[in-house]
Design an enzyme around this catalytic site. Structure first.
Site, PDB file in Angstrom:
ATOM      1  N   THR A  11      40.864  47.237  39.815  1.00  0.00           N
ATOM      2  CA  THR A  11      41.368  45.916  39.433  1.00  0.00           C
ATOM      3  C   THR A  11      40.220  44.979  39.074  1.00  0.00           C
ATOM      4  O   THR A  11      40.145  44.449  37.971  1.00  0.00           O
ATOM      5  CB  THR A  11      42.184  45.336  40.613  1.00  0.00           C
ATOM      6  OG1 THR A  11      43.184  46.287  40.966  1.00  0.00           O
ATOM      7  CG2 THR A  11      42.831  44.021  40.253  1.00  0.00           C
ATOM      8  N   VAL A  31      21.868  34.138  30.870  1.00  0.00           N
ATOM      9  CA  VAL A  31      20.930  35.001  31.613  1.00  0.00           C
ATOM     10  C   VAL A  31      19.531  34.907  30.996  1.00  0.00           C
ATOM     11  O   VAL A  31      18.523  34.968  31.700  1.00  0.00           O
ATOM     12  CB  VAL A  31      21.420  36.473  31.612  1.00  0.00           C
ATOM     13  CG1 VAL A  31      20.399  37.401  32.274  1.00  0.00           C
ATOM     14  CG2 VAL A  31      22.755  36.595  32.310  1.00  0.00           C
ATOM     15  N   GLU A 127      29.944  35.954  46.154  1.00  0.00           N
ATOM     16  CA  GLU A 127      30.916  34.868  45.986  1.00  0.00           C
ATOM     17  C   GLU A 127      32.363  35.386  45.927  1.00  0.00           C
ATOM     18  O   GLU A 127      33.282  34.758  46.454  1.00  0.00           O
ATOM     19  CB  GLU A 127      30.592  34.098  44.697  1.00  0.00           C
ATOM     20  CG  GLU A 127      31.451  32.881  44.456  1.00  0.00           C
ATOM     21  CD  GLU A 127      31.233  31.777  45.488  1.00  0.00           C
ATOM     22  OE1 GLU A 127      30.145  31.225  45.541  1.00  0.00           O
ATOM     23  OE2 GLU A 127      32.180  31.488  46.247  1.00  0.00           O
ATOM     24  N   ILE A 134      37.666  30.809  43.809  1.00  0.00           N
ATOM     25  CA  ILE A 134      37.281  29.466  44.269  1.00  0.00           C
ATOM     26  C   ILE A 134      35.803  29.489  44.678  1.00  0.00           C
ATOM     27  O   ILE A 134      35.419  30.283  45.534  1.00  0.00           O
ATOM     28  CB  ILE A 134      38.105  29.008  45.498  1.00  0.00           C
ATOM     29  CG1 ILE A 134      39.606  29.201  45.243  1.00  0.00           C
ATOM     30  CG2 ILE A 134      37.790  27.574  45.869  1.00  0.00           C
ATOM     31  CD1 ILE A 134      40.473  28.928  46.459  1.00  0.00           C
ATOM     32  N   GLU A 188      50.403  44.398  49.298  1.00  0.00           N
ATOM     33  CA  GLU A 188      50.098  45.813  49.141  1.00  0.00           C
ATOM     34  C   GLU A 188      51.138  46.656  49.865  1.00  0.00           C
ATOM     35  O   GLU A 188      51.855  46.161  50.733  1.00  0.00           O
ATOM     36  CB  GLU A 188      48.704  46.087  49.712  1.00  0.00           C
ATOM     37  CG  GLU A 188      47.671  45.309  48.932  1.00  0.00           C
ATOM     38  CD  GLU A 188      46.258  45.743  49.236  1.00  0.00           C
ATOM     39  OE1 GLU A 188      46.080  46.841  49.767  1.00  0.00           O
ATOM     40  OE2 GLU A 188      45.356  44.973  48.918  1.00  0.00           O
ATOM     41  N   ASP A 199      42.189  40.252  57.386  1.00  0.00           N
ATOM     42  CA  ASP A 199      41.552  39.915  56.100  1.00  0.00           C
ATOM     43  C   ASP A 199      40.966  38.496  56.157  1.00  0.00           C
ATOM     44  O   ASP A 199      39.806  38.266  55.792  1.00  0.00           O
ATOM     45  CB  ASP A 199      42.614  40.021  54.989  1.00  0.00           C
ATOM     46  CG  ASP A 199      42.104  39.558  53.642  1.00  0.00           C
ATOM     47  OD1 ASP A 199      41.461  40.352  52.953  1.00  0.00           O
ATOM     48  OD2 ASP A 199      42.353  38.385  53.281  1.00  0.00           O
ATOM     49  N   LYS A 203      36.892  36.854  56.181  1.00  0.00           N
ATOM     50  CA  LYS A 203      36.466  35.761  55.296  1.00  0.00           C
ATOM     51  C   LYS A 203      35.920  34.571  56.091  1.00  0.00           C
ATOM     52  O   LYS A 203      34.904  33.987  55.717  1.00  0.00           O
ATOM     53  CB  LYS A 203      37.643  35.345  54.407  1.00  0.00           C
ATOM     54  CG  LYS A 203      38.027  36.458  53.424  1.00  0.00           C
ATOM     55  CD  LYS A 203      39.344  36.157  52.750  1.00  0.00           C
ATOM     56  CE  LYS A 203      39.741  37.249  51.777  1.00  0.00           C
ATOM     57  NZ  LYS A 203      41.119  37.065  51.278  1.00  0.00           N
ATOM     58  N   GLY A 300      43.176  38.319  42.982  1.00  0.00           N
ATOM     59  CA  GLY A 300      43.664  38.679  41.646  1.00  0.00           C
ATOM     60  C   GLY A 300      42.506  39.073  40.762  1.00  0.00           C
ATOM     61  O   GLY A 300      41.351  38.737  41.025  1.00  0.00           O
TER      62      GLY A 300
END
Ligand SMILES: NC(=O)c1ccc[n+]([C@@H]2O[C@H](COP(=O)([O-])OP(=O)(O)OC[C@H]3O[C@@H](n4cnc5c(N)ncnc54)[C@H](OP(=O)(O)O)[C@@H]3O)[C@@H](O)[C@H]2O)c1
Length: 426
Positions: A11, A31, A127, A134, A188, A199, A203, A300
């Site tokens: 994904t 870059v 990140e 976000i 899921e 989860d 974080k 996502g």
């Protein structure tokens, strides 16, 4: 030219390739040189891919990337604990910088990885590992660098927020909404890591280790999931002026760090109460900046790929200009995470009792004996022998609340304890 190797073309990996192809020229300008995807690691070479890709760059042999001297930057997007953790270490050992979106590996092995990166003078950026698109990790490290971060509150799991939002809005049961979320692909097939809160715990471990400049052992974080939340709790929360959210909390206290994940009553007036569906938000307090909230899509394909490619650009620029960012080792302070029974909260309690004179007095005596002071007691009127009672306490240490519950269970007239939910004052 900067050559990168990508581990994983699922994904997020496919999203990263799409952005790199689409914004090739802009990325080159940012870059300072062209970015070339040299190799991509997958499990099954023959699988049909959602992005067009030269078959020659696809490999199922990790060493073709990790040991390739041409490759300066590894993008780890295979997920899971192993071999992702070992691949990241190997890449760093070989002098390569790493970008990853792997919350599990960063939460569990972040300090080991960052220490090695510092020794090897390479960069590690992650990140995408928290709250998808976000921006939160880089702002914590850079934009809020002048602050002492006091508190972080997060809605960090899209699946559970989607389920709780739907239960609230459509007055539907947990199991029914979960099934629908799975059918629609929002949850899921095995949703246990989301539903159980683990989860979100990974974080908040990552965010608090940066915010509090310490190493957080994820196993010390108290975690409670949302599977015990009933529609009745949501309805009562609403009547009392609250909504229920799976909240990740990290606070500095005088006697340690208060870090935990659990469903919580929060005031309908608070901005976090307005974060619905699969959206995520982070609300933090810095001593100089005050309160800041970030909101957006926390997972996502493209939101996460957005964060990953931003890291690639940032790290790539450092490599190309030979000015790698210095990795700050996060364990400058060694703070203890408080045990949940030492944490203070208000509590909501819903129970079923025999509708007899004197029962309420017995219940309030148990609380009084355990130093729990009640803010409100609501008896729902029903023409049945067993009636529901809802209690909200004043602020109290959790151990006193738990002791009260144990004693309540011994009372013959207490038929069932339906739910105990912490009320968080934000
Ligand atoms: N999906 C999200 O919304 C999201 C959001 C935030 C963070 N993340 C993080 O991003 C990472 C990737 O997630 P994802 O959703 O993109 O996963 P995914 O769709 O399952 O893709 C994983 C990819 O890695 C490959 N792979 C897995 N194990 C491998 C191994 N041992 N050796 C070689 N290749 C292997 C797979 O190969 P095959 O294709 O051949 O099977 C697949 O291409 C995870 O750490 C996840 O937590 C994901």
């Amino acid at each position: 030219m900067l050559k990168i190797g990508i581990l994983g073309l699922g994904t997020v990996g496919s999203g990263v390739v799409t952005i790199i192809n689409k914004h090739n020229q802009a990325i080159k300008r940012k870059v300072g040189t062209e970015l070339k995807i040299e190799k991509i690691l997958v499990n099954e070479k023959k699988k049909k891919r959602e992005v067009e890709i030269d078959p020659d760059i696809i490999t199922d042999r990790a060493e073709e990337i990790l040991d390739n001297p041409e490759i300066d930057l590894i993008v780890e997007l295979i997920g899971g604990e192993e071999p992702a953790h070992q691949y990241i270490l190997k890449a760093i050992e070989n002098g390569k910088s790493v970008v990853t979106a792997n919350k599990l590996v960063i939460a569990k092995y972040g300090s080991e990885i960052l220490k090695l990166a510092r020794e090897k003078e390479v960069q590690v950026s992650y990140e995408g590992s928290v709250a998808g698109g976000i921006p939160v990790i880089r702002p914590l490290k850079e934009s809020f660098a002048a602050n002492r971060i006091e508190e972080i509150y997060g809605i960090l799991n899209g699946t559970t927020n989607y389920i709780l939002s739907k239960m609230t809005r459509e007055e539907r049961d947990f199991a029914e909404v979960l099934q629908e979320a799975q059918d629609l692909g929002y949850a899921e097939r095995d949703p246990s890591s989301d539903i159980s809160g683990s989860d979100a715990a990974y974080k908040i471990a990552i965010l608090s280790s940066i915010g509090f400049e310490t190493t957080i052992d994820v196993n010390q974080i108290f975690v409670e999931g949302i599977d015990t939340i009933e529609l009745e709790d949501i309805r009562i929360a609403d009547e009392l002026g609250y909504v229920i959210k799976l909240l990740a909390i990290a606070k500095r206290c005088e006697d340690g760090l208060d870090i935990r994940v659990h469903p919580a009553f929060i005031s309908k007036e608070h901005p976090l109460a307005l974060v619905n569906d699969a959206y995520n938000a982070i609300y933090l307090h810095g001593d100089a900046v005050g309160d800041v909230m970030s909101y957006g899509q926390g997972a996502g394909q493209m939101p996460t790929a957005s964060a990953v490619v931003a890291d690639i650009i940032q790290v790539g620029r450092g490599i190309y200009h030979n000015k790698p960012e210095i990795t700050i080792i996060d364990s400058t302070n060694d703070h203890k995470v408080k045990q949940i029974n030492q944490v203070e909260n208000l509590f909501y309690l819903r129970l079923q009792v025999n509708d007899k004179p004197g029962v309420l007095a017995k219940i309030t005596k148990v609380f009084g004996d355990n130093q729990v002071s009640l803010a409100s007691v609501i008896q729902k009127h029903k023409l049945t022998p067993v009636v529901p009672i809802v209690l909200v306490t004043h602020r109290v240490k959790e151990e006193y609340m738990i002791r009260s519950l144990e004693q309540l269970k011994q009372l013959n007239d207490v038929i069932a304890i339906n739910n105990l939910i912490r009320v968080v004052e934000l």
